[in-house]
Design a protein around this motif. Structure first.
Motif, PDB file in Angstrom:
ATOM      1  N   ASP A  93       0.191 -28.849  27.172  1.00  0.00           N
ATOM      2  CA  ASP A  93      -1.146 -28.945  26.236  1.00  0.00           C
ATOM      3  C   ASP A  93      -2.193 -28.163  26.963  1.00  0.00           C
ATOM      4  OD1 ASP A  93      -2.278 -29.652  23.800  1.00  0.00           O
ATOM      5  OD2 ASP A  93      -2.504 -31.640  24.548  1.00  0.00           O
ATOM      6  N   ASN A 126      -4.893 -36.535  29.774  1.00  0.00           N
ATOM      7  CA  ASN A 126      -3.939 -36.029  28.600  1.00  0.00           C
ATOM      8  C   ASN A 126      -2.841 -35.086  29.723  1.00  0.00           C
ATOM      9  OD1 ASN A 126      -2.737 -35.162  26.302  1.00  0.00           O
ATOM     10  ND2 ASN A 126      -3.932 -33.469  26.396  1.00  0.00           N
ATOM     11  N   VAL A 128      -0.731 -32.141  30.703  1.00  0.00           N
ATOM     12  CA  VAL A 128      -0.978 -30.593  30.342  1.00  0.00           C
ATOM     13  C   VAL A 128       0.114 -29.919  30.948  1.00  0.00           C
ATOM     14  CG1 VAL A 128      -3.386 -30.868  29.959  1.00  0.00           C
ATOM     15  CG2 VAL A 128      -2.764 -30.150  32.234  1.00  0.00           C
TER      16      VAL A 128
END
Length: 142
Positions: A93, A126, A128
Protein backbone atom coordinates in the motif's frame (compact mmCIF):
# COMPACT_ATOMS: atom_id res chain seq x y z
CA UNK A 1 30.31 3.19 14.75
CA UNK A 2 28.49 4.27 17.85
CA UNK A 3 24.77 4.78 18.18
CA UNK A 4 23.67 8.13 19.59
CA UNK A 5 20.56 8.66 21.72
CA UNK A 6 18.30 11.46 20.48
CA UNK A 7 17.73 14.06 23.19
CA UNK A 8 14.90 16.19 21.79
CA UNK A 9 11.97 16.12 19.40
CA UNK A 10 9.63 13.40 18.28
CA UNK A 11 12.27 10.68 18.52
CA UNK A 12 13.72 11.66 21.92
CA UNK A 13 14.94 8.48 23.62
CA UNK A 14 15.38 6.63 20.33
CA UNK A 15 18.83 5.98 18.87
CA UNK A 16 20.34 6.85 15.51
CA UNK A 17 23.61 6.28 13.64
CA UNK A 18 25.03 9.78 12.96
CA UNK A 19 28.18 8.24 11.41
CA UNK A 20 26.09 6.55 8.70
CA UNK A 21 25.97 9.37 6.10
CA UNK A 22 23.51 7.87 3.64
CA UNK A 23 20.98 6.52 6.14
CA UNK A 24 21.26 9.45 8.54
CA UNK A 25 21.75 12.47 6.28
CA UNK A 26 20.52 11.61 2.78
CA UNK A 27 17.73 9.04 3.17
CA UNK A 28 16.73 9.51 6.80
CA UNK A 29 17.40 10.16 9.46
CA UNK A 30 16.27 6.71 10.56
CA UNK A 31 15.83 5.87 14.25
CA UNK A 32 15.63 2.68 16.30
CA UNK A 33 14.81 1.40 19.75
CA UNK A 34 14.29 -1.88 21.50
CA UNK A 35 10.93 -1.98 23.27
CA UNK A 36 8.98 -4.71 25.05
CA UNK A 37 7.95 -6.23 21.72
CA UNK A 38 11.48 -6.19 20.29
CA UNK A 39 13.39 -3.95 17.90
CA UNK A 40 11.62 -1.11 16.08
CA UNK A 41 13.02 1.20 13.40
CA UNK A 42 11.19 4.40 12.42
CA UNK A 43 11.21 7.76 10.66
CA UNK A 44 8.73 10.48 9.77
CA UNK A 45 7.87 10.62 6.04
CA UNK A 46 8.97 13.92 4.48
CA UNK A 47 8.55 15.47 1.06
CA UNK A 48 12.07 14.30 0.12
CA UNK A 49 10.82 10.69 0.45
CA UNK A 50 7.94 11.10 -2.03
CA UNK A 51 7.79 10.38 -5.75
CA UNK A 52 6.08 12.50 -8.41
CA UNK A 53 2.78 10.75 -7.66
CA UNK A 54 2.80 12.10 -4.11
CA UNK A 55 3.44 8.79 -2.37
CA UNK A 56 6.63 7.41 -0.86
CA UNK A 57 9.19 6.28 -3.41
CA UNK A 58 9.66 2.51 -3.41
CA UNK A 59 13.41 3.00 -3.23
CA UNK A 60 12.97 4.92 0.01
CA UNK A 61 10.94 2.08 1.52
CA UNK A 62 13.56 -0.46 0.44
CA UNK A 63 16.38 1.72 1.81
CA UNK A 64 14.56 1.89 5.12
CA UNK A 65 13.98 -1.89 5.09
CA UNK A 66 17.70 -2.38 4.40
CA UNK A 67 18.53 -0.28 7.44
CA UNK A 68 15.85 -2.01 9.54
CA UNK A 69 17.19 -5.52 8.95
CA UNK A 70 20.29 -4.53 10.91
CA UNK A 71 18.16 -3.19 13.78
CA UNK A 72 16.10 -6.39 13.78
CA UNK A 73 19.24 -8.57 13.66
CA UNK A 74 21.08 -6.52 16.28
CA UNK A 75 21.33 -9.32 18.88
CA UNK A 76 22.45 -11.86 16.28
CA UNK A 77 25.05 -9.41 14.92
CA UNK A 78 26.77 -9.00 18.28
CA UNK A 79 29.91 -6.92 17.75
CA UNK A 80 30.16 -7.90 14.08
CA UNK A 81 29.67 -5.68 11.07
CA UNK A 82 27.64 -6.89 8.13
CA UNK A 83 26.56 -6.33 4.57
CA UNK A 84 23.24 -7.04 2.93
CA UNK A 85 23.40 -10.11 0.68
CA UNK A 86 19.79 -9.95 -0.50
CA UNK A 87 16.76 -7.82 0.18
CA UNK A 88 13.34 -8.47 -1.33
CA UNK A 89 10.10 -6.68 -0.74
CA UNK A 90 6.42 -6.77 -1.59
CA UNK A 91 4.78 -3.35 -1.81
CA UNK A 92 1.37 -3.55 -0.14
CA UNK A 93 0.00 0.00 0.00
CA UNK A 94 1.28 3.58 -0.43
CA UNK A 95 2.84 5.64 2.34
CA UNK A 96 2.29 9.40 2.40
CA UNK A 97 4.05 12.50 3.61
CA UNK A 98 3.69 13.10 7.34
CA UNK A 99 3.06 9.48 8.27
CA UNK A 100 5.07 7.66 10.92
CA UNK A 101 6.92 4.86 9.16
CA UNK A 102 7.87 1.90 11.39
CA UNK A 103 9.55 -1.45 10.73
CA UNK A 104 9.42 -4.52 12.92
CA UNK A 105 10.37 -8.10 12.30
CA UNK A 106 12.25 -11.11 13.47
CA UNK A 107 15.49 -12.91 12.94
CA UNK A 108 14.29 -16.07 11.23
CA UNK A 109 17.61 -17.86 11.46
CA UNK A 110 21.12 -16.93 12.53
CA UNK A 111 24.04 -19.24 12.19
CA UNK A 112 27.70 -18.69 11.55
CA UNK A 113 28.07 -15.68 9.29
CA UNK A 114 24.56 -15.51 7.82
CA UNK A 115 21.42 -13.98 9.37
CA UNK A 116 17.95 -14.24 7.82
CA UNK A 117 15.41 -11.53 8.68
CA UNK A 118 11.71 -11.07 7.86
CA UNK A 119 9.74 -7.93 8.57
CA UNK A 120 6.98 -5.48 7.84
CA UNK A 121 6.95 -1.73 7.33
CA UNK A 122 3.85 0.17 8.42
CA UNK A 123 2.74 3.76 7.79
CA UNK A 124 0.61 5.00 10.70
CA UNK A 125 -0.12 1.35 11.49
CA UNK A 126 -1.08 0.33 7.92
CA UNK A 127 1.16 -2.32 6.28
CA UNK A 128 2.99 -0.85 3.26
CA UNK A 129 5.93 -3.23 2.67
CA UNK A 130 6.71 -6.84 3.56
CA UNK A 131 10.42 -7.66 3.31
CA UNK A 132 12.99 -10.43 3.67
CA UNK A 133 16.71 -9.85 3.97
CA UNK A 134 19.91 -11.80 4.41
CA UNK A 135 22.90 -10.28 6.19
CA UNK A 136 26.46 -11.57 5.89
CA UNK A 137 28.73 -10.84 8.84
CA UNK A 138 32.10 -9.43 7.79
CA UNK A 139 35.35 -8.62 9.55
CA UNK A 140 36.55 -5.08 10.15
CA UNK A 141 34.60 -1.88 10.28
CA UNK A 142 35.52 0.07 7.13
Amino acid sequence: MTAETVQTGEFAGWQTWPDEPFEHDAAGPFYFKIDDDGPVAAFRAQRKHMNAGGVMHGGCLMTFADSAIFTIARDAMGDSHGVTLTLTGDFLDPAREGQLIEATGEGVRAGGKTIFVAGIVKADGNAVLRFDGIIRKVRGSR
